[in-house]
Design a protein around this motif. Structure first.
Motif, PDB file in Angstrom:
ATOM      1  N   ARG A 149       0.986  -1.172   0.116  1.00 51.15           N
ATOM      2  CA  ARG A 149       0.008  -0.068   0.133  1.00 51.15           C
ATOM      3  C   ARG A 149       0.882   1.167  -0.146  1.00 51.15           C
ATOM      4  NH1 ARG A 149      -3.246   2.767   4.346  1.00 51.15           N
ATOM      5  NH2 ARG A 149      -2.007   1.585   6.119  1.00 51.15           N
ATOM      6  N   GLU A 170       1.011   8.374  -9.067  1.00 50.57           N
ATOM      7  CA  GLU A 170       0.709   7.355  -9.108  1.00 50.57           C
ATOM      8  C   GLU A 170       1.837   6.087  -9.735  1.00 50.57           C
ATOM      9  OE1 GLU A 170      -3.220   6.670 -10.312  1.00 50.57           O
ATOM     10  OE2 GLU A 170      -4.124   7.429  -8.372  1.00 50.57           O
ATOM     11  N   ASP A 210      -1.592  -3.307  -3.707  1.00 52.47           N
ATOM     12  CA  ASP A 210      -3.020  -3.512  -3.689  1.00 52.47           C
ATOM     13  C   ASP A 210      -3.689  -2.058  -3.674  1.00 52.47           C
ATOM     14  OD1 ASP A 210      -2.427  -6.014  -3.356  1.00 52.47           O
ATOM     15  OD2 ASP A 210      -2.823  -6.007  -0.941  1.00 52.47           O
ATOM     16  N   SER A 211      -2.967  -1.196  -3.366  1.00 51.17           N
ATOM     17  CA  SER A 211      -3.641   0.218  -3.196  1.00 51.17           C
ATOM     18  C   SER A 211      -2.594   1.351  -3.333  1.00 51.17           C
ATOM     19  CB  SER A 211      -4.458   0.426  -1.850  1.00 51.17           C
ATOM     20  OG  SER A 211      -4.913   1.912  -1.620  1.00 51.17           O
ATOM     21  N   GLU A 213      -2.820   5.766  -3.214  1.00 48.96           N
ATOM     22  CA  GLU A 213      -3.770   6.675  -2.712  1.00 48.96           C
ATOM     23  C   GLU A 213      -2.618   7.922  -3.017  1.00 48.96           C
ATOM     24  OE1 GLU A 213      -6.172   8.845   0.756  1.00 48.96           O
ATOM     25  OE2 GLU A 213      -5.892   6.653   0.726  1.00 48.96           O
TER      26      GLU A 213
END
Length: 267
Positions: A149, A170, A210-211, A213
């Protein structure tokens, strides 16, 4: 075509700071009572080289932010609190605080084999501010490390296209995680041996976090700072600090191959 009319490349020249080349981001943004930065410009190389995205910022931020974590540990201080203690730039502090808050830094519950890491930099010390908190998973027996993450906060000045800013960060996080965990050119005495996508090590789709942000800190009316390449250095350092948190061992050489992680752990 490059052999049909060959030409001698121009002699390499150092790029003056604050843009910098190999010394880009070599000067910490932190207020430290004792600091010395030495840059050795080496124009003659045994093999032809080219630019890595972000030039020296990737390695320099990795080094600085890894050591900041070590200083925090020596001072028995929380890594985020230690950074805030040595930053007097209000926008830098805002980015650090935002990333830590959105990650849930203060309430983090460590699972077996996992650890958290933090890093911060202002690209070129005059561009975008980027703070990043990550969680990694380390298999102590195999040395396999996975970025689970990532939560970032970026201040690029006035945000004209917030979605574009998020996309840049990202992409930078994923790209730099591939550099940090896998990528390296291999060669023997005569030529490069990692000559194609099958032989060159890189992040594969099953290893994508998985993530991811990204929180954009908008500054209406402020100058546009640019966003490209802001995430590369902080990603490497945050992963390094998370691996140290998960295993108690500091890996100092990139990339973090399974063999290097196992060696650091002592397996």
């Amino acid at each position: 075509w490059h052999l049909a009319a060959p030409f001698a490349p121009a002699a390499p020249q150092p790029i003056p700071l604050p843009e910098g080349g190999g010394d880009r981001n070599a000067i910490p943004l932190y207020k430290l009572p004792n600091a010395r930065v030495i840059h050795h410009f080496i124009p003659a190389m045994p093999v032809r080289v080219s630019a890595l995205r972000a030039l020296g910022a990737y390695m320099n931020v990795f080094s600085i932010e890894s050591f900041i974590d070590e200083l925090a540990r020596a001072a028995a201080a929380d890594p985020v609190e230690f950074r805030l203690r040595h930053l007097d730039d209000a926008r830098a502090r805002d980015a650090v605080t935002a990333a830590a808050t959105r990650f849930g830094w203060s309430g983090y519950v460590r699972a077996r084999g996992r650890g958290r890491g933090f890093a911060f930099a202002r690209y070129k010390n005059l561009g975008a501010y980027l703070a990043l908190a990550v969680e990694v998973e380390v298999d102590r027996e195999t040395g396999r490390t996975r970025l689970v993450r990532a939560v970032g906060a970026v201040d690029s000045g006035q945000a004209v296209n917030p979605d574009g800013i998020r996309n840049q960060i990202e992409g930078g996080i994923v790209q730099a995680s591939s550099w940090t965990l896998h990528e390296a050119v291999s060669f023997d005495e005569s030529h490069i041996t990692s000559a194609d996508w099958a032989s060159y090590p890189m992040l594969r789709f099953p290893e994508i976090p998985d993530s991811v942000e990204v929180h954009v800190i908008d500054r209406p009316g402020q100058a546009f700072l640019g966003t490209g390449e802001a995430a590369q250095g902080p990603t490497a350092a945050a992963i390094a600090n998370a691996v140290a948190d998960a295993t108690g061992a500091r890996v100092r050489e990139l990339p973090f191959t399974r063999e290097r992680v196992k060696s650091a752990i002592g397996v």
